[in-house]
Design a protein around this motif. Structure first.
Motif, PDB file in Angstrom:
ATOM      1  N   LYS A 295       0.818  -1.208   0.000  1.00  0.00           N
ATOM      2  CA  LYS A 295       0.000   0.000   0.000  1.00  0.00           C
ATOM      3  C   LYS A 295       0.854   1.261   0.000  1.00  0.00           C
ATOM      4  O   LYS A 295       1.988   1.266   0.470  1.00  0.00           O
ATOM      5  CB  LYS A 295      -0.897   0.022   1.246  1.00  0.00           C
ATOM      6  N   ALA A 299      -2.332   5.140   2.554  1.00  0.00           N
ATOM      7  CA  ALA A 299      -3.554   4.344   2.400  1.00  0.00           C
ATOM      8  C   ALA A 299      -3.819   3.444   3.594  1.00  0.00           C
ATOM      9  O   ALA A 299      -2.924   2.831   4.148  1.00  0.00           O
ATOM     10  CB  ALA A 299      -3.457   3.504   1.132  1.00  0.00           C
ATOM     11  N   ALA A 302      -6.670  -0.590   0.526  1.00  0.00           N
ATOM     12  CA  ALA A 302      -6.444  -0.284  -0.886  1.00  0.00           C
ATOM     13  C   ALA A 302      -6.834  -1.459  -1.761  1.00  0.00           C
ATOM     14  O   ALA A 302      -6.507  -2.607  -1.463  1.00  0.00           O
ATOM     15  CB  ALA A 302      -4.978   0.079  -1.119  1.00  0.00           C
ATOM     16  N   ASN A 320      -7.940   3.874  -2.951  1.00  0.00           N
ATOM     17  CA  ASN A 320      -7.329   3.940  -1.623  1.00  0.00           C
ATOM     18  C   ASN A 320      -8.265   4.607  -0.626  1.00  0.00           C
ATOM     19  O   ASN A 320      -8.790   5.677  -0.904  1.00  0.00           O
ATOM     20  CB  ASN A 320      -6.041   4.770  -1.660  1.00  0.00           C
ATOM     21  N   TYR A 321      -8.437   3.987   0.518  1.00  0.00           N
ATOM     22  CA  TYR A 321      -9.111   4.675   1.613  1.00  0.00           C
ATOM     23  C   TYR A 321      -8.034   5.427   2.370  1.00  0.00           C
ATOM     24  O   TYR A 321      -7.231   4.827   3.080  1.00  0.00           O
ATOM     25  CB  TYR A 321      -9.848   3.678   2.513  1.00  0.00           C
ATOM     26  N   ARG A 322      -7.975   6.746   2.178  1.00  0.00           N
ATOM     27  CA  ARG A 322      -6.860   7.533   2.706  1.00  0.00           C
ATOM     28  C   ARG A 322      -7.151   8.081   4.099  1.00  0.00           C
ATOM     29  O   ARG A 322      -6.359   8.882   4.624  1.00  0.00           O
ATOM     30  CB  ARG A 322      -6.545   8.709   1.769  1.00  0.00           C
ATOM     31  N   GLU A 353     -10.410   7.350  -2.405  1.00  0.00           N
ATOM     32  CA  GLU A 353      -9.875   7.837  -3.671  1.00  0.00           C
ATOM     33  C   GLU A 353     -10.009   6.790  -4.770  1.00  0.00           C
ATOM     34  O   GLU A 353      -9.749   5.614  -4.549  1.00  0.00           O
ATOM     35  CB  GLU A 353      -8.395   8.172  -3.461  1.00  0.00           C
TER      36      GLU A 353
END
Length: 485
Positions: A295, A299, A302, A320-322, A353
């Motif tokens: 990742k 992130a 992801a 990506n979950y940021r 994202e």
RNA sequence: GCAGUCAUAGUAUAGCCUGGUUAGUAUUCGGGGUUUCCAACCCUGUGACGCGGGUUCGAAUCCCGCUGACUGCACCA
């Protein structure tokens, strides 16, 4: 078709070709789109806007490519986007300092450590070049961002390595002025720049490339509270789980815990529906959940959307979950407020994202659409009509007997409404073949009968079938056939 | 970035080893003719030795450097 055939077509028909190719000092990793390539790219982006931006009521912006140093201090790119490298004084081989030390001395030094720490360890452990036993120069940072100097003072700034940073820094203004409500998607298409060590394979690994990025801002407490999830709950996703690709609906993926929440599943569903419409063979696609080591530094969770091509699995989209990584970093660095109200609750939004690689997507569309029709000795780009660089060829069967003039007349009738190509020269079969190769789904041919009853033939690219229609019907037929889905 | 292979018209290639030709072929492309519904045919034309240096009377050919492409390794937000 394979990479080689796509490349040949790209060069012959000006889909894309190397940048600055007439000069000997042209650098790798820079390619140009020719007229055919641009036309497909524009249509691909229009489809993206329809299927994601408009469908989900996202906001689209167009930000600067050059951004100030502070942006990348906050985003972490100045620190994390660089690799510590060491170079052998004798043979010039370059190594990742942290990797080499962990391999040889079995000591883990984080890649973000001070450069002196690497030098110290190399001296202490007496590490020499693995190729020639030579001595190492002191460690340096190789940053993948392109530095630029602004104005006569040469103020430090950078070409953006991803488009999304402008979305983050613009978020507070956009949320206020556009009457934002969570969840809010903000989208951007544009170029990004990365100083890759080894650019490869034309459009697949560029130093200057197009991204279509979407950042969805959400309330982290409401990731399973999403009404519109019902719109895509039955959309099927192909998800790689250990060694298998499993097919399941968005709803099943959430229920089984394959995808952590409805919010993420919703956007993976939208993305799947979008790519189905590009003509990419979805049987060759998968979402792959990235492991901890794969990742990006920002992130949390992801998923990569990958497609199998003749040169292997290709990552087209990074999802990506940021979390609040970006907004809290920018808030801290800029001392601005990035919290917003979600009904009565004040929240610092989290971000999911969807970062799409446009160039790679276009390559994949070409590879999956190009086929050889051996029976008819032709190459056909069976691209979706709404993505075709030319919608229709307008041809005269012969130039004489007034057919040329009649053909010109029809061309003038439709040229501003469709991407049309007028062609009078040579054998009719040759002209059809040329159109097949650039993926024009239709060809209108004017023949002797046209003068008698005002009809023309429409030839279809994929099966070469022809039928005769009245000129007055052309516009409505073509409009229907080339419309976006 | 490293290693190996390679670099000739728009595209695909021959010639290079063994230095001297008007740099050949196929296809594409432009103009003309003929025929007319699927790359036919005839005439005609345009078009190339990646860049820079060296050796030599003479370099596409031999040598060096650079740049690029391909493959593998490494890297890959």
């Amino acid at each position: 078709m394979n990479y080689e055939s796509v490349m040949k077509l790209a060069l012959e028909r000006a889909f894309y070709f190397p940048s600055c190719e007439v000069y000997g000092d042209a650098q790798a990793g820079f390619w140009e789109y020719g007229p055919t390539g641009v036309s497909i790219k524009n249509k691909f982006l229009e489809l993206w806007r329809r299927e994601l931006v408009r469908r989900d009521r996202m906001l689209e912006i167009d930000g600067s490519q050059i951004m100030s140093k502070s942006v990348f201090e906050a985003s972490g790119h100045l620190g994390n986007f660089a690799d510590p490298i060491i170079k052998c004084k004798k043979c010039g081989s370059t190594f990742r300092a942290d990797k080499l030390i962990s391999e040889i001395a079995n000591v883990e030094i984080p890649e973000s450590a001070d450069l002196e720490d690497f030098d110290k360890m190399i001296q202490e452990k007496d590490i020499m070049c693995t190729k020639c036993k030579g001595e190492f120069d002191s460690a340096k940072k190789f940053n993948m961002m392109f530095r630029v100097g602004i104005g006569p003072e040469d103020v430090e700034a950078y070409l953006r390595p991803e488009t999304c940073q402008s979305i983050f820094v613009d978020f507070p203004r956009l949320f206020k002025t556009m009457r934002g409500k969570l969840p809010l998607g903000i989208a951007q298409v544009g170029k990004s720049f990365r100083n890759e060590i080894a650019p490869r394979q034309s459009l697949l690994r560029l130093r200057e490339f197009y991204q279509a990025e979407i950042e969805v801002f959400c309330n982290p407490g409401k990731l399973n509270d999403l009404e519109k999830f019902s719109e895509i709950e039955n959309t099927t996703l192909r998800i790689q789980i250990s060694d298998d690709i499993q097919v399941m609906t968005c709803k099943e993926a959430v229920d089984k815990g394959v995808i952590p929440n409805k919010f993420v599943a919703y956007y993976l569903g939208l993305l799947t529906e979008f790519y189905e419409k590009t003509g990419i063979d979805m049987e060759k696609s998968r979402f792959r959940k990235l492991g901890e080591k794969e990742k990006a530094f920002y992130a949390d969770v992801a998923f990569d959307f990958e497609v199998n091509t003749t040169i292997g699995w290709l990552e087209l989209v990074a999802c990506n979950y940021r979390s609040d990584y970006d907004l809290s970093s920018h808030a801290k660095k800029s001392k601005e407020k990035f919290e917003v109200m979600d009904n009565d609750e004040k929240v610092l939004p989290h971000v999911f994202e969807i970062s799409m690689g446009i160039d790679r997507s276009l390559y994949t569309i070409l590879e999956h659409s190009l086929r050889e029709d051996k029976e008819n000795e032709r190459m056909v780009l069976s691209i979706k009509p709404y993505l075709a660089p030319t919608h229709v060829g307008v041809l005269s069967l012969v130039k004489k007997d007034g057919l040329l003039e009649k053909t010109d007349e029809i061309y003038r009738l439709i040229r501003t409404k469709f991407d049309s190509f007028l062609d009078h020269s040579g054998a009719i079969g040759r002209r059809y073949r040329r159109l097949d190769e650039i993926g024009a789904p239709f060809a209108i041919t004017v023949d002797h009968q046209t003068k008698e009853d005002n009809t023309v033939t429409i030839r279809r690219r994929d099966d070469m079938a022809q039928n005769r229609v009245n000129i007055s019907e052309l516009e409505s037929i073509l409009a229907k056939e080339t419309a976006y889905p």
